[in-house]
Motif scaffolding. Structure first.
Motif, PDB file in Angstrom:
ATOM      1  N   LYS A 180      19.961 -40.061 -56.428  1.00 17.64           N
ATOM      2  CA  LYS A 180      19.590 -38.963 -57.541  1.00 17.64           C
ATOM      3  C   LYS A 180      20.892 -38.426 -58.194  1.00 17.64           C
ATOM      4  O   LYS A 180      21.323 -38.423 -59.256  1.00 17.64           O
ATOM      5  CB  LYS A 180      18.944 -37.905 -57.133  1.00 17.64           C
ATOM      6  CG  LYS A 180      17.249 -38.068 -56.732  1.00 17.64           C
ATOM      7  CD  LYS A 180      16.604 -38.490 -58.183  1.00 17.64           C
ATOM      8  CE  LYS A 180      16.328 -39.891 -57.573  1.00 17.64           C
ATOM      9  NZ  LYS A 180      15.379 -40.511 -58.716  1.00 17.64           N
ATOM     10  N   ASN A 195      11.208 -30.503 -56.213  1.00 14.77           N
ATOM     11  CA  ASN A 195      10.832 -31.225 -57.473  1.00 14.77           C
ATOM     12  C   ASN A 195       9.326 -30.930 -57.569  1.00 14.77           C
ATOM     13  O   ASN A 195       8.615 -31.399 -56.596  1.00 14.77           O
ATOM     14  CB  ASN A 195      11.284 -32.595 -57.249  1.00 14.77           C
ATOM     15  CG  ASN A 195      10.635 -33.453 -58.513  1.00 14.77           C
ATOM     16  OD1 ASN A 195      10.116 -33.111 -59.222  1.00 14.77           O
ATOM     17  ND2 ASN A 195      10.840 -34.908 -58.531  1.00 14.77           N
ATOM     18  N   ASP A 243      12.731 -33.940 -47.406  1.00 22.55           N
ATOM     19  CA  ASP A 243      13.367 -34.378 -48.495  1.00 22.55           C
ATOM     20  C   ASP A 243      14.244 -33.709 -49.261  1.00 22.55           C
ATOM     21  O   ASP A 243      14.151 -32.832 -49.732  1.00 22.55           O
ATOM     22  CB  ASP A 243      12.238 -35.211 -49.484  1.00 22.55           C
ATOM     23  CG  ASP A 243      12.612 -35.622 -50.610  1.00 22.55           C
ATOM     24  OD1 ASP A 243      13.576 -35.537 -51.002  1.00 22.55           O
ATOM     25  OD2 ASP A 243      11.946 -36.911 -51.246  1.00 22.55           O
ATOM     26  N   HIS A 258      17.587 -33.846 -53.904  1.00 25.16           N
ATOM     27  CA  HIS A 258      18.210 -33.133 -54.862  1.00 25.16           C
ATOM     28  C   HIS A 258      19.385 -32.351 -54.156  1.00 25.16           C
ATOM     29  O   HIS A 258      19.795 -31.330 -55.113  1.00 25.16           O
ATOM     30  CB  HIS A 258      17.283 -32.396 -55.769  1.00 25.16           C
ATOM     31  CG  HIS A 258      16.263 -33.437 -56.364  1.00 25.16           C
ATOM     32  ND1 HIS A 258      16.668 -34.134 -57.308  1.00 25.16           N
ATOM     33  CD2 HIS A 258      15.110 -33.862 -56.207  1.00 25.16           C
ATOM     34  CE1 HIS A 258      15.447 -34.896 -57.760  1.00 25.16           C
ATOM     35  NE2 HIS A 258      14.551 -34.769 -56.897  1.00 25.16           N
ATOM     36  N   ASP A 302      14.637 -46.749 -49.248  1.00 23.10           N
ATOM     37  CA  ASP A 302      14.568 -45.556 -50.353  1.00 23.10           C
ATOM     38  C   ASP A 302      13.677 -44.442 -49.413  1.00 23.10           C
ATOM     39  O   ASP A 302      12.822 -44.703 -48.589  1.00 23.10           O
ATOM     40  CB  ASP A 302      13.846 -45.947 -51.519  1.00 23.10           C
ATOM     41  CG  ASP A 302      12.239 -46.457 -51.480  1.00 23.10           C
ATOM     42  OD1 ASP A 302      11.658 -45.716 -51.026  1.00 23.10           O
ATOM     43  OD2 ASP A 302      12.100 -47.607 -51.651  1.00 23.10           O
ATOM     44  N   LEU A 303      13.574 -43.063 -50.344  1.00 21.53           N
ATOM     45  CA  LEU A 303      13.014 -42.039 -49.600  1.00 21.53           C
ATOM     46  C   LEU A 303      11.473 -42.057 -49.348  1.00 21.53           C
ATOM     47  O   LEU A 303      10.747 -41.650 -48.507  1.00 21.53           O
ATOM     48  CB  LEU A 303      13.560 -40.806 -50.212  1.00 21.53           C
ATOM     49  CG  LEU A 303      14.720 -40.192 -49.750  1.00 21.53           C
ATOM     50  CD1 LEU A 303      15.925 -40.775 -50.556  1.00 21.53           C
ATOM     51  CD2 LEU A 303      14.893 -38.732 -49.916  1.00 21.53           C
ATOM     52  N   VAL A 304      10.780 -42.747 -50.557  1.00 22.46           N
ATOM     53  CA  VAL A 304       9.440 -42.829 -50.612  1.00 22.46           C
ATOM     54  C   VAL A 304       9.056 -43.665 -49.569  1.00 22.46           C
ATOM     55  O   VAL A 304       8.132 -43.341 -48.798  1.00 22.46           O
ATOM     56  CB  VAL A 304       9.002 -43.319 -51.802  1.00 22.46           C
ATOM     57  CG1 VAL A 304       7.514 -43.734 -51.670  1.00 22.46           C
ATOM     58  CG2 VAL A 304       9.379 -42.620 -52.922  1.00 22.46           C
ATOM     59  N   ALA A 337      13.429 -39.438 -62.837  1.00 21.39           N
ATOM     60  CA  ALA A 337      14.577 -38.953 -62.386  1.00 21.39           C
ATOM     61  C   ALA A 337      15.916 -39.800 -62.342  1.00 21.39           C
ATOM     62  O   ALA A 337      16.197 -40.365 -61.299  1.00 21.39           O
ATOM     63  CB  ALA A 337      14.379 -38.053 -61.188  1.00 21.39           C
ATOM     64  N   TYR A 348       6.244 -33.823 -55.992  1.00 19.57           N
ATOM     65  CA  TYR A 348       6.496 -35.115 -56.281  1.00 19.57           C
ATOM     66  C   TYR A 348       5.691 -36.058 -56.024  1.00 19.57           C
ATOM     67  O   TYR A 348       4.886 -36.401 -54.916  1.00 19.57           O
ATOM     68  CB  TYR A 348       8.132 -35.546 -55.452  1.00 19.57           C
ATOM     69  CG  TYR A 348       8.291 -36.973 -55.814  1.00 19.57           C
ATOM     70  CD1 TYR A 348       8.932 -37.148 -56.861  1.00 19.57           C
ATOM     71  CD2 TYR A 348       8.671 -37.930 -54.622  1.00 19.57           C
ATOM     72  CE1 TYR A 348       9.282 -38.548 -57.037  1.00 19.57           C
ATOM     73  CE2 TYR A 348       9.125 -39.095 -54.707  1.00 19.57           C
ATOM     74  CZ  TYR A 348       9.520 -39.481 -56.078  1.00 19.57           C
ATOM     75  OH  TYR A 348       9.900 -40.695 -56.237  1.00 19.57           O
TER      76      TYR A 348
HETATM   77  C1  LIG Z   1      11.939 -35.508 -54.433  1.00 22.04           C
HETATM   78  C2  LIG Z   1      12.043 -36.887 -54.414  1.00 22.04           C
HETATM   79  N1  LIG Z   1      12.216 -37.613 -53.435  1.00 22.04           N
HETATM   80  C3  LIG Z   1      12.466 -38.912 -53.556  1.00 22.04           C
HETATM   81  C4  LIG Z   1      12.546 -39.650 -54.953  1.00 22.04           C
HETATM   82  C5  LIG Z   1      12.747 -41.018 -55.001  1.00 22.04           C
HETATM   83  O1  LIG Z   1      13.550 -41.387 -54.032  1.00 22.04           O
HETATM   84  P1  LIG Z   1      13.543 -43.235 -53.545  1.00 22.04           P
HETATM   85  O2  LIG Z   1      13.780 -43.838 -55.009  1.00 22.04           O
HETATM   86  O3  LIG Z   1      14.709 -43.081 -52.842  1.00 22.04           O
HETATM   87  O4  LIG Z   1      12.310 -43.557 -53.202  1.00 22.04           O
HETATM   88  C6  LIG Z   1      12.682 -38.734 -55.978  1.00 22.04           C
HETATM   89  C7  LIG Z   1      12.943 -39.315 -57.201  1.00 22.04           C
HETATM   90  O5  LIG Z   1      12.854 -38.697 -58.193  1.00 22.04           O
HETATM   91  C8  LIG Z   1      12.558 -37.452 -55.695  1.00 22.04           C
HETATM   92  O6  LIG Z   1      12.533 -36.474 -56.613  1.00 22.04           O
END
Ligand SMILES: Cc1ncc(COP(=O)(O)O)c(C=O)c1O
Length: 403
Positions: free
Chosen positions: A247, A184, A212, A215, A107-109, A44, A133
């Motif tokens: 994103k 997603n 999360d 998007h 980051d979100l992960v 993405a 995801y």
């Molecule tokens: C739902 C979702 N969460 C998190 C992420 C990635 O986020 P980050 O790069 O901040 O970990 C994505 C990336 O495509 C995503 O689609």
């Protein structure tokens, strides 16, 4: 309020869409991971130049060689990101978020893994929508929790979840619901009624909801995103919202995200497990880029949404006309489309077929649901020229395969 769209204006692509040559010259995962003759339509990441406002914000510290420990407005600079997030949530959704309850991290992960570890114990259950995801599944497995699927089933109305079915899977050790809103890879934007039902379910089972919303800017057809926490105090008492500008403004390499707790109690519980020094802090450029995106990026974003909605409609029309055996729902959000290739009569996985026969790299369906090897996820955040080349190659490969 969402960012307005005006599909078909075409100006955005003329100004910001990058050519294949420009993209191949970049050093990002999307355009480097596969052979140069393969068109990437997987991760993405978008094929557009970034908003001039973001570029200007980054240029200022770079030109001044201003790389010391960053401060903004007399405070540690990450507070500027937390404040910008609060301003944006208030402006777009009339939702009041306390910046003191917002952590800024890479980051979100990372935030998802940390939240799973903070709000559950090894062996506990974590609910995840499916398909999902892929890192959500990894967060459950790698942290030694067990995966409780919440299927997103294709119905006449589109992808829907069924709480009665989920109820039947519940065990007393389930502690967390990971909600992806918008979702997603199905592209669903959940309605207030759906989110209220999830809140009631979370209350019944005393779950923490990790929402999360990465998007949430990418919404089509005049729909509205509703943050889970904006449902009110009951939701805030049990939710952690994850978001970033990465994103929607195409800056994932700048590694800046927010983790916003709905209550001081949730933040305290989290910080007992992860003192702030463990989480660390983010870099100057990511901070300035995120604040610029959220405060100044609406015009660029509005143009982007026009373009993405036009690409989604173009892709959907061509698939329906030229590849009618592919089943899909045009996404309500995201620039990702979940394609069901079960009826194409291809051998092996859909990813391998399109990679080998069409020289396209989609995201493999089995990464999103283990039994979905005949599905792929297509990223349509590109120019019409590149999208048409993807679709032309798919049509040609399917014709050859049918002979
Ligand atoms: C739902 C979702 N969460 C998190 C992420 C990635 O986020 P980050 O790069 O901040 O970990 C994505 C990336 O495509 C995503 O689609």
């Amino acid at each position: 309020m969402n960012i307005a769209t005006n599909p078909g204006s075409g100006d955005f692509a003329a100004r910001f869409a990058l050519t294949k040559e420009q993209l191949l010259a970049r050093r990002n995962a999307k355009w480097s991971q596969y052979a140069p003759d393969v068109i990437p339509a997987f991760v993405a990441d978008m094929d557009f130049a970034i908003a001039p406002e973001i570029q200007a914000a980054i240029r200022t510290p770079v030109e001044a060689e201003d790389y010391g420990y960053p401060m903004r407005d007399g405070q540690k600079a990450d507070r500027a990101v937390a404040a910008a997030f609060s301003r944006r949530m208030a402006r777009l959704y009339d939702w009041q978020v306390d910046p003191d309850l917002t952590l800024v991290l890479a980051d979100l992960v990372q935030a998802t893994f940390a939240a799973v570890m903070a709000f559950s114990e090894p062996g506990n259950g974590v609910i995840v929508q499916e398909p999902n995801y892929p890192p959500f599944r990894a967060a459950v497995a790698d942290c030694g929790r067990h995966f409780v699927p919440m299927p997103m089933a294709m119905t006449d109305e589109g992808y829907r979840f069924d709480l009665a079915e989920l109820e039947a899977r519940m065990t007393p050790d389930v502690r967390i619901l990971i909600l992806c809103n918008p979702q997603n890879p199905t592209g669903r934007v959940f309605s207030r009624a759906e989110l209220e039902a999830l809140l009631a379910f979370a209350e019944t089972h005393d779950l923490v909801v990790i929402s999360d919303e990465i998007h949430s800017d990418l919404i089509f057809d005049g729909r509205q995103h509703l943050p889970f926490g904006a449902l009110g105090l009951r939701a805030m008492a049990r939710c952690v919202t994850l978001n970033s500008a990465t994103k929607s403004f195409n800056i994932p390499g700048l590694r800046t995200a927010v983790m916003s707790f709905g209550s001081a109690d949730l933040k305290d519980r989290f910080e007992c497990r992860f003192p702030s020094r463990v989480i660390g802090s983010v870099n100057t450029l990511g901070i300035d880029a995120t604040v610029a995106a959220w405060d100044l990026g609406d015009d660029w974003l509005s143009g982007l949404l026009d373009h993405l909605q036009a690409m989604r409609d173009h892709m959907a029309a061509r698939i329906r006309a030229e590849m009618p055996a592919i089943r899909f729902r045009a996404p309500e959000s995201t620039y990702l489309c979940w394609l069901d290739c079960n009826d194409l009569g291809i051998e092996g996985s859909a990813f391998d077929f399109f990679h080998d026969e069409a020289r396209i790299a989609f995201s493999p369906g089995e990464n999103f649901r283990p039994d979905a090897a005949k599905m792929v996820r297509l990223n349509f955040a590109t120019s019409k020229e590149i999208l048409d080349e993807v679709l032309d190659r798919m049509v040609a490969a399917l014709r050859r395969n049918a002979r």
